[in-house]
Design a protein around this motif. Sequence first.
Motif, short mmCIF file in Angstrom:
data_model
loop_
_atom_site.label_atom_id
_atom_site.label_comp_id
_atom_site.label_asym_id
_atom_site.label_seq_id
_atom_site.Cartn_x
_atom_site.Cartn_y
_atom_site.Cartn_z
N LEU A 56 -0.14 -1.20 -10.67
CA LEU A 56 -1.42 -0.50 -10.42
C LEU A 56 -1.20 1.00 -10.28
CD1 LEU A 56 -3.08 -3.01 -7.94
CD2 LEU A 56 -4.09 -2.23 -10.09
N ALA A 57 -0.02 1.39 -9.81
CA ALA A 57 0.24 2.81 -9.55
C ALA A 57 0.68 3.57 -10.80
CB ALA A 57 1.31 2.96 -8.46
N LYS A 102 2.75 6.97 -6.81
CA LYS A 102 1.84 8.00 -7.32
C LYS A 102 2.33 9.38 -6.93
CE LYS A 102 -2.19 5.06 -7.40
NZ LYS A 102 -3.27 4.49 -6.58
N ASN A 141 2.63 1.70 -3.42
CA ASN A 141 1.66 2.18 -4.39
C ASN A 141 1.47 3.69 -4.24
OD1 ASN A 141 -1.39 2.90 -4.88
ND2 ASN A 141 -0.98 1.14 -6.20
N SER A 186 4.64 -6.88 -4.86
CA SER A 186 5.08 -5.48 -4.99
C SER A 186 5.06 -5.07 -6.46
CB SER A 186 6.47 -5.27 -4.39
OG SER A 186 7.40 -6.18 -4.93
N GLN A 220 0.83 -1.20 0.00
CA GLN A 220 0.00 0.00 0.00
C GLN A 220 0.87 1.25 0.00
OE1 GLN A 220 -2.15 1.02 3.63
NE2 GLN A 220 -4.03 1.24 2.47
N ALA A 245 1.53 -4.08 -7.08
CA ALA A 245 1.29 -2.78 -6.44
C ALA A 245 1.87 -1.66 -7.29
CB ALA A 245 1.92 -2.75 -5.04
N THR A 246 3.02 -1.92 -7.88
CA THR A 246 3.68 -0.93 -8.74
C THR A 246 2.89 -0.74 -10.03
OG1 THR A 246 5.85 -1.60 -7.87
CG2 THR A 246 5.84 -0.37 -9.93
#
Lengths: 237, 247
Positions: free
Chosen positions: B99-100, B76, B72, B93, B69, B96-97
């Motif tokens: 998605l960002a 951003k 991410n 991870s 979290q 997570a990356t």
Amino acid sequence: MAVLGGLENFDKNLLKSDALHQYILETSVYPREHEQLKALRETSEKHIMGIMSLPPEEGQLLNMLIKVLSAKKTLEIGVFTGYSLLATALALPRDGKITAIDIDKSYYEIGLPFIQKAGVENKIKFIESEAMPVLDKMLQEVNDDVLYDFAFVDADKNNYAKYHERLIKLVKVGGIIAYDNTLWFGSVAEVDPSFPKEALEMREFLLKHNKFLASDTRIEISQISIGDGLTICHRVL
Amino acid sequence: MASNTETQNGEQGRHQEVGHKSLLQSDALYQYILDTSVYPREPEAMKELREITAKHPWNLMTTSADEGQFLNMLLKLINAKNTMEIGVYTGYSLLATALALPDDGKILAMDINRENYELGLPVIQKAGLAHKIDFREGPALPVLDQMIEDGKYHGTFDFVFVDADKDNYLNYHKRLLELVKVGGVIGYDNTLWNGSVVAPPDAPLRKYVRYYRDFVLELNKALAADPRVEICQLPVGDGITLCRRIK
């Protein structure tokens, strides 16, 4: 903040040992700490309410956040002797500006000489006042040109929710609102039997605030177990 | 990272949910953070990947949900577009990356083990993010050396996440400082090494923990003294040290 009765005996360290906390400080924080921050910290530690001062590892995080954001215009609610204020001022560019609000200027005046020696006093506008009326006045004058990049809230916990409703309109989309003490000595998870009653009252507000932030779709959050718990809110809507 | 083979069944179940021991004063506090601030916000895909990983025998290697979290959000904040990841495992991870990053964002992801990556890949594909990822199987150092020799990759990365072999972190660091842009960030994972950085000399540590601990201690000292970066060592997960390149 009049809430201290007994809290000053509580350890703000949320980590599994003092040794680990000390390791981080000695290895990664103190060697990098600006000399005026160090001097301000050492002076604050002698104060009876010294526990209110921002832990230095958190100052380092503030520095990182401000720099990666390329923040220029920031807001601080709750100044005490000015550790977070000085850390912020040192991180901002030369033309950076901070509006800092606290009900008691006498604490700020303890830290001011160090802020002056660091050469960053000109970045700071200090307002001695309750924060709510100041924020409400700002809201009347707000437009997209005057929005803040970053707001740091380290003040009366019972008002965090009310501050949030104002800050969400004063901080730009893409900016950050950060709330300090959101893990409240770990009491959000387990309450130590000797935890002072007043602190228990604040705990209720913090539990509610944490739940609210998690559900607020205007922000994305990250609750960091640094210091006494810092919740970083990234405004996305 | 310490394993949990000594615990009983019930506790082991709870440990699996938590992922691995945290650095915090109590499991209850860590669980509070997860239940209150992390899980309610965790994207469906990340939850799915986390649950797949939990069944894997090496699941202690995974990035924890609170760390995912935080990463991410950080990506951003820095408006990252071109990133690198050294050490992928099942890809938590990495996801997570992905998605960002914006749709045209790119991640160069390296791991010596493609099989683990392929465990998580279907989730990444389902999320429509696979096009952002360039996965290379094999050790990272040769790839980094090649990029440096090539000459046109200097200062092209916004962010690099290193979650791999601790005895090579400083070797990675030397090269990453050329490849990450000025103002860019490198994140080194596990820099508190389950708290073993402060274990007394006679503490009963697992062999691999003790072995890598020396490298972690050396890394932490070196990063603190490196004038080319500003640092921030966070007690998130197993300890992440963020390094912002300043020159």
